[in-house]
Structures are given as C-alpha cells and as structure tokens.
Design a protein around this motif. Structure first.
Motif, short mmCIF file in Angstrom:
data_model
loop_
_atom_site.label_atom_id
_atom_site.label_comp_id
_atom_site.label_asym_id
_atom_site.label_seq_id
_atom_site.Cartn_x
_atom_site.Cartn_y
_atom_site.Cartn_z
N ALA A 95 3.37 7.97 -6.77
CA ALA A 95 3.06 6.41 -6.23
C ALA A 95 1.65 6.33 -5.83
O ALA A 95 1.05 7.64 -5.37
CB ALA A 95 3.75 6.03 -5.17
N ASN A 97 -1.32 4.49 -3.38
CA ASN A 97 -1.59 3.43 -2.21
C ASN A 97 -2.80 3.55 -1.50
O ASN A 97 -3.41 4.66 -1.35
CB ASN A 97 -0.56 3.67 -1.10
N PHE A 98 -3.53 2.42 -1.25
CA PHE A 98 -4.62 2.50 -0.14
C PHE A 98 -4.76 1.24 0.68
O PHE A 98 -4.26 0.07 0.04
CB PHE A 98 -5.94 2.68 -0.78
N PRO A 99 -5.00 1.03 1.60
CA PRO A 99 -5.15 -0.10 2.33
C PRO A 99 -6.22 -1.06 1.99
O PRO A 99 -7.31 -0.40 2.26
CB PRO A 99 -5.09 0.20 4.14
N ALA A 100 -5.98 -2.10 1.63
CA ALA A 100 -7.11 -3.08 1.20
C ALA A 100 -6.37 -4.38 0.84
O ALA A 100 -5.58 -4.59 0.40
CB ALA A 100 -7.83 -2.56 -0.13
N GLY A 104 -10.38 -7.39 -0.90
CA GLY A 104 -11.28 -6.36 -0.73
C GLY A 104 -10.99 -5.19 -1.75
O GLY A 104 -11.40 -4.08 -1.87
N MET A 105 -10.21 -5.71 -2.85
CA MET A 105 -9.85 -4.74 -4.02
C MET A 105 -10.18 -5.43 -5.17
O MET A 105 -10.13 -6.63 -5.63
CB MET A 105 -8.28 -4.01 -4.08
N ALA A 112 -4.52 -0.04 -10.73
CA ALA A 112 -4.19 1.30 -10.55
C ALA A 112 -2.78 1.61 -9.89
O ALA A 112 -2.01 2.47 -10.51
CB ALA A 112 -5.20 1.94 -9.64
N ILE A 116 0.67 3.08 -11.70
CA ILE A 116 1.16 4.34 -11.02
C ILE A 116 2.52 4.12 -10.70
O ILE A 116 3.71 4.78 -11.32
CB ILE A 116 0.62 4.80 -9.81
N GLU A 194 0.57 11.27 2.69
CA GLU A 194 -0.74 10.79 2.48
C GLU A 194 -0.63 8.99 2.77
O GLU A 194 -1.66 8.68 3.24
CB GLU A 194 -1.06 10.97 0.77
N GLY A 195 0.55 8.59 2.58
CA GLY A 195 0.76 7.23 2.89
C GLY A 195 0.53 6.68 4.21
O GLY A 195 -0.38 5.95 4.62
N ARG A 198 -3.26 7.18 5.68
CA ARG A 198 -3.80 6.19 5.09
C ARG A 198 -3.60 5.01 5.86
O ARG A 198 -4.75 4.08 6.19
CB ARG A 198 -3.82 5.86 3.67
N1 COA Z 1 -10.03 0.19 -1.36
C1 COA Z 1 -10.38 -0.60 -2.43
N2 COA Z 1 -10.29 -0.19 -3.52
C2 COA Z 1 -9.86 1.13 -3.80
C3 COA Z 1 -9.77 1.97 -2.78
C4 COA Z 1 -9.71 1.43 -1.53
N3 COA Z 1 -9.47 2.25 -0.37
N4 COA Z 1 -9.41 3.21 -3.43
C5 COA Z 1 -9.35 3.18 -4.59
N5 COA Z 1 -9.95 1.91 -4.90
C6 COA Z 1 -10.15 1.21 -6.13
C7 COA Z 1 -11.18 1.93 -7.06
O1 COA Z 1 -12.61 1.25 -6.42
C8 COA Z 1 -11.10 1.54 -8.40
O2 COA Z 1 -11.46 0.53 -8.72
P1 COA Z 1 -12.76 0.12 -9.61
O3 COA Z 1 -12.80 0.93 -10.88
O4 COA Z 1 -12.71 -1.51 -9.78
O5 COA Z 1 -13.87 0.46 -8.54
C9 COA Z 1 -9.48 1.67 -8.52
O6 COA Z 1 -8.87 1.60 -7.18
C10 COA Z 1 -9.00 2.91 -9.24
O7 COA Z 1 -9.73 3.96 -8.41
P2 COA Z 1 -9.75 5.59 -8.78
O8 COA Z 1 -10.45 6.36 -7.76
O9 COA Z 1 -10.14 5.60 -10.37
O10 COA Z 1 -8.23 5.90 -8.42
P3 COA Z 1 -7.07 6.28 -9.64
O11 COA Z 1 -7.03 5.55 -10.87
O12 COA Z 1 -7.22 7.92 -9.66
O13 COA Z 1 -5.65 5.95 -8.63
C11 COA Z 1 -5.25 5.64 -6.12
C12 COA Z 1 -5.31 6.60 -7.44
C13 COA Z 1 -6.35 4.40 -6.24
C14 COA Z 1 -3.90 4.96 -6.08
C15 COA Z 1 -5.67 6.69 -4.90
O14 COA Z 1 -5.76 5.62 -3.86
C16 COA Z 1 -4.59 7.69 -4.69
O15 COA Z 1 -4.72 8.28 -5.65
N6 COA Z 1 -4.12 7.81 -3.99
C17 COA Z 1 -3.46 9.06 -3.41
C18 COA Z 1 -2.00 8.94 -3.63
C19 COA Z 1 -1.31 8.20 -2.49
O16 COA Z 1 -1.73 7.60 -1.96
N7 COA Z 1 -0.06 8.55 -2.29
C20 COA Z 1 0.92 7.68 -1.07
C21 COA Z 1 1.71 6.82 -1.70
S1 COA Z 1 2.54 6.01 -0.49
#
Ligand code: COA
Length: 253
Positions: A95, A97-100, A104-105, A112, A116, A194-195, A198
C-alpha cells in the motif's frame, strides 16, 4: 478441546505476502512463519526484503516487484509457486500513503496510491488465482479505516481502500464457488509502521490519534497479524466477503 491454533498448524502451508518486507505485513509474515508456514514476501525494495528474510525462517523466499505491474507480480507468483508450491494463503498488503489535501496533490500522486492499493490488489489476486488450491485458499486484503471513515488529507487512501473492500466482496462472490475465501482486514493506526510515522509524526499528533481511538492506544502489528492468522485458519472456514475491523474503535467516533 481441539484448538486449530496448535504450534505448526500451518505446516505444509504456503503464505504469499505482498508488502511483507516491513510494517504490518512483515509481522503477518512472521506470524505465519511462527506457526509453520513457508512464507514468500514481495516488496519493491530488494534491500528491505534481504533485511526481513532472516526473521521468516529457513523456508522463506523474497521477490522484489512492484504490484502496479501485472507481469512483475505474475512472475513473482510463478517463482514462488515453483519454489514453495500452491499458495494456500494470499495476503495483499502492499500500500501507499502520504498525507496531502486533494488540492495539495497532483493527479499522479492520487493515481500512485490508487494504483498501488486497488490495481495492485487486483493484479495480485488475478495473477495468483491459478496457484491457489480450490477449495481451501484464503485471501486477505489489508484495508484501512479510511475505507468507510472520511478523513481530510486522505482522499486518495479513502478512495483506494473503499475500492479494495469492494474488490474483496466481489471476489468473494465470484470465487466462493471454487472454495476460495476472500476477506478484508481493517487496521486503524498501527504503531511502528511507515503509515503512522507519516500520519502522526510528533507527540502531539500521536496523542490526537489516541484520543480518537476508543481503546486509547495504537494497535501493535501483532494485533493485526493475530486477526490474519484467525482468518487463514479453519476456525474462519465459513467467513468470506467480510470486512473485519481491528482498529480499537477508531472508526466508531
Ligand atoms: N504530497 C503530495 N504528493 C506526493 C507526496 C506528498 N507527500 N508524496 C508523493 N507525492 C506524489 C509525487 O509528487 C508524484 O506526483 P508527481 O509526479 O505529479 O510529482 C506521485 O506522488 C508519485 O510519487 P513517486 O515519488 O514517484 O512515488 P511512487 O510512485 O514511488 O509511489 C508513494 C509511492 C507515493 C505512495 C510513496 O509515498 C511511498 O512509497 N510511500 C511508502 C509506502 C507507505 O506509505 N506505506 C504505508 C501504507 S499505509
């Protein structure tokens, strides 16, 4: 009385866990390994997989792949089947996740997480189907309270996890006649993941989350692993299409 939870009751069973190299799903993989299952984990990072494998016993294997790619997941599942046999238990836990806020996204950020969570869960279930024992397999999709509780800064996750739950329910109908059970597990805030790092990065936000949770504490990863163990066991043999909430009451407030 005969309990299904005998040591090694999963002996000769094979559990395949996406997202199994860290967080909740590593604990799930460890729980299955502790009860005797051969465990396969899939994750994006080969380094994290290498770090996780020693905790999963001698029969464990790791497969680096991104669940967003059907072909990558299908290759990993085939390799796992070749190495460890039919996949009795399939855990879809990868999975993002990021807070936005929605504003803001970017569309790509939203996509993404949808890709996933929703597409990744579909890809894994769809590609695994041919390797599942019929009857007998158990699929467990890891959802989240966001599936039915709207949360600001979580539009992507709320939409994605609601999608995961409907996929669970639909597959339960379609695959039930083949003897495959499909259920969702719904954690709330789980410490050490990680969730939560964040979503609750400081003491103040941790306290705010705990105040929203009836039991007044975060879950441990073990709380979620225990529920997955139950769902994979014969004790749950008549449970399918269920969304089992394990969130300390977070979604009640
Ligand atoms: N706020 C806003 N946008 C964000 C962001 C944030 N904190 N983090 C990532 N994004 C956006 C990126 O800007 C990008 O968009 P863009 O191309 O328009 O700029 C898009 O998300 C994809 O980002 P990327 O870095 O290519 O990530 P990814 O495709 O490898 O996807 C995520 C992975 C985005 C989900 C990443 O946050 C992640 O891997 N998280 C870790 C896993 C996790 O959180 N697990 C817990 C699940 S509960």
């Amino acid at each position: 009385m005969n309990s299904v939870f005998q040591p090694a009751f999963l002996h000769n069973k094979h559990a395949f866990v996406t997202g199994g190299s860290s967080g909740i799903c590593l604990a799930v993989a460890q729980q299955f390994a502790a009860f005797g299952a051969a465990v396969s984990i899939l994750g994006r990072s080969p380094e994290k997989i290498e770090r996780a494998l020693p905790s999963l016993g001698p029969a464990a294997h790791g497969y680096p792949a991104d669940v967003r790619s059907f072909d990558a997941v299908a290759s990993a599942l085939k390799a796992a089947h070749d190495a460890s046999g039919e996949i009795d238990i399939l855990i879809c836990g990868a999975a993002g996740n990021f807070p936005a806020s929605a504003l803001g996204m970017s569309a790509n950020g939203f996509k993404a997480v949808i890709d996933i969570d929703v597409l990744g869960t579909f890809n894994t279930c769809r590609a695994a189907y041919e390797y599942l024992p019929k009857p007998g397999a158990a699929i467990i999709n890891i959802s989240a309270a966001q599936a039915f509780r709207a949360m600001a800064y979580q539009s992507h996750v709320c939409a994605a996890k609601a999608g995961v739950d409907m996929l669970t329910r639909t597959l339960a109908i379609e695959w039930g006649p083949a003897g495959i059970r499909v259920n969702s597990v719904t954690p709330g805030a789980v410490d050490g993941t990680e969730g939560v790092r964040r979503l609750a990065p400081d003491e103040e936000s941790r306290k705010a989350w705990m105040a929203k949770t009836a039991l007044g504490r975060f879950a441990s990863t073990g709380d979620i692993a225990a529920l997955c163990l139950f769902l994979a066991s014969p004790a749950a043999s008549y449970i399918t299409g269920a969304i089992l909430v394990c969130d300390g009451g977070l979604s009640l407030a």
